[in-house]
Design a protein around this motif. Structure first.
Motif, mmCIF file in Angstrom:
data_model
loop_
_atom_site.group_PDB
_atom_site.id
_atom_site.type_symbol
_atom_site.label_atom_id
_atom_site.label_comp_id
_atom_site.label_asym_id
_atom_site.label_seq_id
_atom_site.Cartn_x
_atom_site.Cartn_y
_atom_site.Cartn_z
ATOM 1 N N ASN A 320 -0.251 -18.079 -14.267
ATOM 2 C CA ASN A 320 -0.413 -19.280 -13.438
ATOM 3 C C ASN A 320 -1.084 -18.878 -12.136
ATOM 4 N N MET A 321 -2.405 -19.059 -12.068
ATOM 5 C CA MET A 321 -3.141 -18.639 -10.875
ATOM 6 C C MET A 321 -3.059 -19.655 -9.751
ATOM 7 N N GLY A 322 -2.447 -20.817 -10.022
ATOM 8 C CA GLY A 322 -2.262 -21.796 -8.949
ATOM 9 C C GLY A 322 -1.414 -21.234 -7.835
ATOM 10 N N VAL A 323 -0.387 -20.467 -8.208
ATOM 11 C CA VAL A 323 0.472 -19.834 -7.198
ATOM 12 C C VAL A 323 -0.329 -18.799 -6.419
ATOM 13 N N TRP A 324 -1.135 -18.037 -7.126
ATOM 14 C CA TRP A 324 -1.952 -17.031 -6.440
ATOM 15 C C TRP A 324 -2.949 -17.680 -5.477
ATOM 16 N N ALA A 325 -3.475 -18.845 -5.852
ATOM 17 C CA ALA A 325 -4.428 -19.544 -4.979
ATOM 18 C C ALA A 325 -3.771 -19.906 -3.641
ATOM 19 N N VAL A 326 -2.515 -20.354 -3.715
ATOM 20 C CA VAL A 326 -1.781 -20.676 -2.479
ATOM 21 C C VAL A 326 -1.559 -19.417 -1.666
ATOM 22 N N MET A 327 -1.237 -18.349 -2.331
ATOM 23 C CA MET A 327 -1.019 -17.072 -1.637
ATOM 24 C C MET A 327 -2.299 -16.605 -0.939
ATOM 25 N N LEU A 328 -3.454 -16.813 -1.586
ATOM 26 C CA LEU A 328 -4.724 -16.447 -0.954
ATOM 27 C C LEU A 328 -4.981 -17.282 0.290
ATOM 28 N N LYS A 329 -4.623 -18.550 0.205
ATOM 29 C CA LYS A 329 -4.810 -19.441 1.362
ATOM 30 C C LYS A 329 -4.000 -18.954 2.560
ATOM 31 N N GLU A 330 -2.846 -18.321 2.248
ATOM 32 C CA GLU A 330 -1.978 -17.791 3.304
ATOM 33 C C GLU A 330 -2.308 -16.331 3.639
ATOM 34 N N MET A 331 -3.462 -15.891 3.162
ATOM 35 C CA MET A 331 -3.975 -14.554 3.455
ATOM 36 C C MET A 331 -3.183 -13.429 2.783
ATOM 37 N N ALA A 332 -2.437 -13.740 1.709
ATOM 38 C CA ALA A 332 -1.655 -12.714 1.009
ATOM 39 C C ALA A 332 -2.498 -12.074 -0.093
ATOM 40 N N PHE A 333 -3.656 -11.561 0.275
ATOM 41 C CA PHE A 333 -4.587 -11.008 -0.701
ATOM 42 C C PHE A 333 -4.019 -9.773 -1.401
ATOM 43 N N ILE A 334 -3.406 -8.877 -0.672
ATOM 44 C CA ILE A 334 -2.882 -7.646 -1.254
ATOM 45 C C ILE A 334 -1.755 -7.966 -2.240
ATOM 46 N N LYS A 335 -0.926 -8.949 -1.905
ATOM 47 C CA LYS A 335 0.159 -9.342 -2.802
ATOM 48 C C LYS A 335 -0.400 -9.916 -4.109
ATOM 49 N N VAL A 336 -1.459 -10.704 -3.995
ATOM 50 C CA VAL A 336 -2.095 -11.249 -5.199
ATOM 51 C C VAL A 336 -2.641 -10.120 -6.066
ATOM 52 N N LEU A 337 -3.273 -9.126 -5.440
ATOM 53 C CA LEU A 337 -3.803 -7.985 -6.184
ATOM 54 C C LEU A 337 -2.685 -7.247 -6.917
ATOM 55 N N GLN A 338 -1.557 -7.073 -6.260
ATOM 56 C CA GLN A 338 -0.426 -6.384 -6.881
ATOM 57 C C GLN A 338 0.095 -7.156 -8.086
ATOM 58 N N GLU A 339 0.233 -8.472 -7.958
ATOM 59 C CA GLU A 339 0.759 -9.272 -9.062
ATOM 60 C C GLU A 339 -0.235 -9.325 -10.228
ATOM 61 N N ALA A 340 -1.538 -9.434 -9.920
ATOM 62 C CA ALA A 340 -2.552 -9.463 -10.974
ATOM 63 C C ALA A 340 -2.577 -8.129 -11.718
ATOM 64 N N THR A 341 -2.458 -7.040 -10.982
ATOM 65 C CA THR A 341 -2.431 -5.711 -11.602
ATOM 66 C C THR A 341 -1.211 -5.562 -12.509
ATOM 67 N N ALA A 342 -0.063 -6.030 -12.033
ATOM 68 C CA ALA A 342 1.160 -5.938 -12.827
ATOM 69 C C ALA A 342 1.039 -6.742 -14.123
ATOM 70 N N TYR A 343 0.403 -7.915 -14.035
ATOM 71 C CA TYR A 343 0.217 -8.747 -15.234
ATOM 72 C C TYR A 343 -0.622 -8.015 -16.275
ATOM 73 N N LEU A 344 -1.736 -7.434 -15.850
ATOM 74 C CA LEU A 344 -2.625 -6.744 -16.788
ATOM 75 C C LEU A 344 -1.961 -5.505 -17.379
ATOM 76 N N GLU A 345 -1.259 -4.754 -16.546
ATOM 77 C CA GLU A 345 -0.587 -3.557 -17.043
ATOM 78 C C GLU A 345 0.498 -3.904 -18.047
ATOM 79 N N GLN A 346 1.169 -5.024 -17.828
ATOM 80 C CA GLN A 346 2.196 -5.472 -18.784
ATOM 81 C C GLN A 346 1.567 -5.812 -20.133
#
Length: 533
Positions: A320-346
């Motif tokens: 669900n990238m909608g949550v990540w989009a909100v996080m980007l709006k709040e400048m949480a870019f590094i957190k989004v990168l961490q979650e995206a990486t975790a998803y792919l590794e899983q």
């Protein structure tokens, strides 16, 4: 067909042999006769003689002397001796002269036919060996080119994938080909280089990889082949070995090859082993290996077998990238990168990541990033148009490793410029510096915005907030100041002054100058130069 010569001074013996032997059954097309050594030599001078039946005891010159002459002049002719005497001396000389056999008269025709057949078998064997020897030299010189072209044509369907077509193609090229032969194809694919290479350096490395495959995978199998396909791909073709441990041994060789290439050639690569196939099935098998290679986006430096590689899921589960989009709006870019990486590794750990899912993830993540950047006033196409960014984007969907590298690069670059935007003073200072450096050029608002990777409207807002002026007004003020200084301090023609500050149209410059100073450029020069005196 073969030619045979009977040499005997006894006419009835010659006629008896001519009539008593089934020449057609033996494949003898012509039977010649000679009653003296001289007549025999004359026959040799006019006819090709494959086999000579020769009596030993003859007047003037005997059969042993004739055979010595024949061996010297016509060494391809085989001799069978006929004699009335079981003399060991004769037998010894006959063997020394290389005769096929030594038959005592009266001659049993069955035995004679068997002896002639033995001579025919030797002729055929010698002929095959001579042809093989002649071809062997040609093969030694041209084998790599001929065989490589043959397999490439099979893989590209220049040779139709049918047994008869493959057999005919091999025959046309003088390539020995056994339809019963089976081979194992192995596709080698470079996944990435660990250091930046020029095109020339990459070609050198690929040549080194080919040589290493010949040494480590083919080894002593002289009839194996390594073929260079398109960039970064090799195809190893090995003759199949029937013993039970063949596949395990081959997999072990591939693993050693991968390890060596990582150590000495600075690359990640994987090997894709096919099943045993005949020549006509090579095209289909290589295509299957290519499909496996494209689907492998999760694993590096591994050996895969066709029978082991199976996709075990039928639908793709995107996050669900909608949550990540909100996080980007709040400048949480590094957190989004961490979650995206975790998803792919899983997904990799679950063995549920294939090329299609990777492509879908990349498209959605890229769209989300670009929307977030647009909302911040960044023009994504310019932020990521440099050669490094383009390279990351081009290879992003080749593997999960490449996608993770692309995401990190994209987010790092976005964070860098967004941090600059938050400090609007530094952006304004960069704009002011850029204007001063390019004051004489035909600058537009878009040109200036492109320099700081912002869209023009967003840049205008933060520039006016900081300076109280629109960018176009500030640009004109700076040009006007420079024009005034040049008019006062130099003797430059007014047209040259106009050109120097970015006005190609002299009349337009004069109108704008008068609008803001209430006098034309010439009046302004005269007034201020007089006041300087």
């Amino acid at each position: 067909m073969l030619h045979l010569l009977i040499v005997d001074d006894e006419t009835h013996a010659v006629e008896g042999i001519r009539s008593g032997v089934n020449w057609g059954k033996l494949g003898i097309s012509s039977v010649f006769s000679a009653f003296t050594v001289k007549q025999a030599k004359d026959v040799f001078k006019s006819e090709r003689i494959d086999i000579m039946l020769c009596d030993i005891e003859m007047p003037q010159a005997n059969g042993l002397e004739l055979t010595a002459w024949v061996n010297e002049k016509y060494p391809q002719t085989l001799t069978i001796f006929l004699t009335c005497h079981a003399d060991f001396k004769y037998a010894k000389q006959a063997l020394q002269l290389g005769s096929i056999d030594y038959i005592l008269k009266p001659i049993p025709f069955t035995e004679l036919e068997d002896t002639i057949q033995k001579a025919i078998d030797k002729i055929q064997k010698d002929s095959e060996q001579a042809q093989f020897s002649q071809y062997g030299q040609f093969w030694f010189q041209h084998q790599p080119m001929l065989i490589e072209r043959f397999w490439i044509d099979l893989i590209n369907q220049a040779i139709p994938p049918a047994a008869e077509a493959v057999r005919n193609a091999a025959a046309e090229r003088n390539i020995p080909y056994d339809e019963a032969m089976t081979v194992v194809p192995i596709l080698i694919s470079v996944q990435r280089w660990h250091k930046k290479l020029t095109l020339r350096e990459e070609k050198i490395m690929e040549y080194a990889l080919k040589n290493a495959a010949e040494e480590l995978i083919i080894g002593r199998k002289q009839n194996g082949q390594v073929i260079a396909l398109e960039s970064g791909r090799l195809l190893v073709i090995l003759p199949a070995d029937n013993h039970a441990e063949f596949e395990l041994l081959l997999k072990s060789k591939c693993e050693r090859y991968i390890e060596a290439c990582g150590q000495y050639f600075y690359c990640d690569l994987s090997c894709y082993m096919g099943s045993l196939v005949h020549g006509q099935d090579m095209y289909a098998m290589v295509n299957q290996l290519r499909d496996i290679e494209k689907s492998n986006v999760a694993y590096n430096n591994k050996v895969f077998h066709l029978s082991d590689f199976q996709v075990r899921f039928s639908q793709h589960e995107l996050p669900n990238m909608g949550v990540w989009a909100v996080m980007l709006k709040e400048m949480a870019f590094i957190k989004v990168l961490q979650e995206a990486t975790a998803y792919l590794e899983q997904k990799v750990q679950q063995d549920r990541l294939d090329a299609q899912l990777l492509q879908l993830f990349f498209q959605d993540f890229q769209q989300m990033m670009y929307v977030a950047l647009q909302n911040k006033g960044i023009q994504a196409h310019q932020l990521f148009s440099d050669s490094i960014s383009l390279s990351f984007t081009e290879t992003a969907t080749r593997s999960v490793t490449n996608l993770l590298a692309w995401m990190k690069h994209t987010i790092d670059r976005a964070v860098e410029f967004l941090g600059t935007i938050e400090q609007s003073e530094s952006v304004v200072n960069r704009v002011i510096s850029y204007i001063k450096r390019h004051i004489a050029e035909d600058l537009s608002r878009e040109d200036i915005a492109n320099h700081v990777f912002l869209n023009p409207d967003y840049l205008t807002r933060i520039f006016k907030k900081e300076t109280g002026l629109a960018i176009s007004d500030y640009l004109f003020q700076e040009r006007l100041k420079l024009a005034q200084e040049l008019l006062i301090k130099t003797e430059m023609p007014i047209s040259a002054v106009a050109s120097h500050i970015g006005y190609a149209n002299f009349s337009h410059f004069s109108r704008m100058f008068k609008k803001y100073t209430d006098m034309n450029p010439n009046e302004y020069r005269q007034l201020h130069q007089q006041s300087e005196l």
